[in-house]
Design a protein around this motif. Structure first.
Motif, PDB file in Angstrom:
ATOM      1  N   ALA A 102       0.848  -1.173   0.275  1.00  0.00           N
ATOM      2  CA  ALA A 102       0.131   0.122   0.032  1.00  0.00           C
ATOM      3  C   ALA A 102       0.836   1.222  -0.103  1.00  0.00           C
ATOM      4  CB  ALA A 102      -1.028  -0.113   1.227  1.00  0.00           C
ATOM      5  N   TYR A 103       2.284   1.218   0.285  1.00  0.00           N
ATOM      6  CA  TYR A 103       3.051   2.416   0.302  1.00  0.00           C
ATOM      7  C   TYR A 103       3.198   2.912  -0.830  1.00  0.00           C
ATOM      8  CZ  TYR A 103       6.933   0.075  -1.759  1.00  0.00           C
ATOM      9  OH  TYR A 103       7.808  -0.618  -2.712  1.00  0.00           O
ATOM     10  N   ILE A 104       3.027   2.054  -2.011  1.00  0.00           N
ATOM     11  CA  ILE A 104       3.118   2.765  -3.475  1.00  0.00           C
ATOM     12  C   ILE A 104       1.943   3.623  -3.603  1.00  0.00           C
ATOM     13  CG2 ILE A 104       3.218   1.922  -5.981  1.00  0.00           C
ATOM     14  CD1 ILE A 104       4.199  -0.605  -5.087  1.00  0.00           C
ATOM     15  N   ALA A 105       0.740   3.274  -3.309  1.00  0.00           N
ATOM     16  CA  ALA A 105      -0.223   4.210  -3.380  1.00  0.00           C
ATOM     17  C   ALA A 105      -0.285   5.487  -2.359  1.00  0.00           C
ATOM     18  CB  ALA A 105      -1.549   3.603  -3.325  1.00  0.00           C
ATOM     19  N   HIS A 106      -0.005   5.149  -1.570  1.00  0.00           N
ATOM     20  CA  HIS A 106       0.074   6.160  -0.463  1.00  0.00           C
ATOM     21  C   HIS A 106       1.093   7.375  -0.630  1.00  0.00           C
ATOM     22  CE1 HIS A 106      -1.736   3.298   2.837  1.00  0.00           C
ATOM     23  NE2 HIS A 106      -2.796   3.823   1.741  1.00  0.00           N
ATOM     24  N   ILE A 107       2.146   6.876  -0.992  1.00  0.00           N
ATOM     25  CA  ILE A 107       3.430   7.762  -1.295  1.00  0.00           C
ATOM     26  C   ILE A 107       3.132   8.635  -2.541  1.00  0.00           C
ATOM     27  CG2 ILE A 107       5.669   8.150  -1.951  1.00  0.00           C
ATOM     28  CD1 ILE A 107       6.364   5.871   0.255  1.00  0.00           C
ATOM     29  N   SER A 108       2.380   7.790  -3.749  1.00  0.00           N
ATOM     30  CA  SER A 108       2.141   8.230  -4.960  1.00  0.00           C
ATOM     31  C   SER A 108       1.269   9.420  -4.880  1.00  0.00           C
ATOM     32  CB  SER A 108       1.671   7.327  -6.134  1.00  0.00           C
ATOM     33  OG  SER A 108       2.655   6.389  -6.027  1.00  0.00           O
ATOM     34  N   GLU A 109       0.023   9.334  -3.975  1.00  0.00           N
ATOM     35  CA  GLU A 109      -0.929  10.220  -4.024  1.00  0.00           C
ATOM     36  C   GLU A 109      -0.559  11.556  -3.075  1.00  0.00           C
ATOM     37  OE1 GLU A 109      -4.099  10.363  -5.333  1.00  0.00           O
ATOM     38  OE2 GLU A 109      -3.319   8.698  -6.342  1.00  0.00           O
ATOM     39  N   ASN A 110       0.387  11.382  -2.399  1.00  0.00           N
ATOM     40  CA  ASN A 110       1.079  12.451  -1.638  1.00  0.00           C
ATOM     41  C   ASN A 110       1.934  13.147  -2.634  1.00  0.00           C
ATOM     42  OD1 ASN A 110       3.598  13.465   0.233  1.00  0.00           O
ATOM     43  ND2 ASN A 110       1.608  13.780   1.280  1.00  0.00           N
ATOM     44  N   ILE A 111       2.791  12.593  -3.312  1.00  0.00           N
ATOM     45  CA  ILE A 111       3.432  13.407  -4.260  1.00  0.00           C
ATOM     46  C   ILE A 111       2.537  13.984  -5.314  1.00  0.00           C
ATOM     47  CG2 ILE A 111       4.970  13.054  -6.256  1.00  0.00           C
ATOM     48  CD1 ILE A 111       6.289  10.708  -4.849  1.00  0.00           C
ATOM     49  N   LYS A 112       1.410  13.560  -5.974  1.00  0.00           N
ATOM     50  CA  LYS A 112       0.498  14.183  -6.656  1.00  0.00           C
ATOM     51  C   LYS A 112       0.141  15.508  -5.962  1.00  0.00           C
ATOM     52  CE  LYS A 112      -1.223  10.159  -9.092  1.00  0.00           C
ATOM     53  NZ  LYS A 112      -2.050   9.102  -9.129  1.00  0.00           N
TER      54      LYS A 112
END
Length: 299
Positions: free
Chosen positions: A211-221
């Motif tokens: 889940a870290y992939i989605a969580h970090i990606s959304e924060n970067i966006k």
């Protein structure tokens, strides 16, 4: 400030008084101190190979410590408790220049500085493996550059390195490969070591949940949108008319390092998530974003 024998004696007496050292022990230490030679004003420095620097402890101080450690076991003072409070150091890593050369023709120029990661204790195997990988990648980049310019054409290739992070737990070496022709292109690789284990780690090693992939990606966006809203000169591949080319999510093993404050910094190459005018970019991710996804040992 010069520490003469009188000062050392007074300091020792105060420390013994606080520790409750018996009178007969105090007398023994005082006699030892009284017999010691005069303290030199400054410690001498001895230079040894491999850039390690060792300080010579003044004889007076060394002997005083010796006397205390020989006597204290007989006083009942909780030495073990005091020693247990001294932090245990992990593996020490150091990047040194292993290979450096330059070559130049009428139309091209190549400058290479390749690091070798040195480590002691359990970190040597990981350091050697990463060093070999970096050397091989640098040589491959040079060969590819020569191949592309064997029939002429202007261009340059610069390869160098620095230390992106060196904290109590983490050590990260950044290798930069910068190629310039009509336009420039910069590629960076980050190599991170965990000093507590002596192992090299990639981003996925830190997490037990994908889940870290989605969580970090959304924060970067969210950070991208906020930066673009605040500054018109900032541009990222997001919310465009070509959604298939927009930034979607980080690679499971995206480049990263952990800074001196313990914050995760996710890094991108030039053109990876933004136009070339933005260069290489990075984003600091709040720990609250990914804490639940971490392996327990990293929380």
């Amino acid at each position: 400030m010069k520490l003469n024998d009188d000062t050392l004696r007074r300091m020792a007496q105060e420390e013994r008084a606080e520790a409750g050292v018996p009178d007969h022990v105090r007398s023994a230490v005082e006699e030892t101190l009284a017999s010691l030679p005069e303290t030199p004003e400054q410690p001498k420095v001895t230079e040894l190979p491999k850039r390690r620097r060792y300080w010579k402890i003044p004889a007076t101080i060394a002997a005083a410590f010796l006397a205390v450690f020989l006597i204290l076991p007989n006083t009942g003072y909780p030495v073990a408790q005091a020693l247990s409070q001294i932090p245990v150091l992990g593996t020490v890593f150091e990047a040194v220049t292993f290979r450096e050369y330059a070559e130049e023709t009428d139309t091209t120029e190549v400058n290479v500085k390749t690091p070798k990661i040195e480590a002691e204790q359990q970190g040597k195997a990981a350091a050697d493996a990463v060093s070999k990988e970096i050397d091989a990648m640098n040589e491959a980049a040079v060969k590819q550059f020569r191949k592309e310019h064997k029939d002429g054409g202007y261009g340059s290739l610069d390869i160098y390195y620095d230390v992106a992070a060196d904290t109590d737990r983490w050590y990260t070496v950044r290798v930069v490969r910068e190629e310039t022709e009509a336009s420039g292109a910069v590629e960076t690789d980050y190599y991170t070591f965990d000093k507590t284990t002596g192992e090299s780690v990639i981003l996925s090693d830190l997490f037990e949940k994908d889940a870290y992939i989605a969580h970090i990606s959304e924060n970067i966006k969210d950070q991208m949108r906020a930066q673009m809203k605040q500054d018109d000169s900032v541009s990222y591949f997001i919310d465009s008319d070509l959604p298939d080319e927009d930034f979607s999510e980080i690679d499971p093993n995206q480049d990263f390092y952990i800074d001196k404050n313990g914050d995760l910094v996710v890094c991108f190459d030039e053109y990876e998530v933004a136009p070339g005018s933005m260069g290489t970019v990075s984003f600091k991710i709040p720990k609250s974003v990914y804490r639940a996804d971490l392996h327990p040992e990293y929380r």
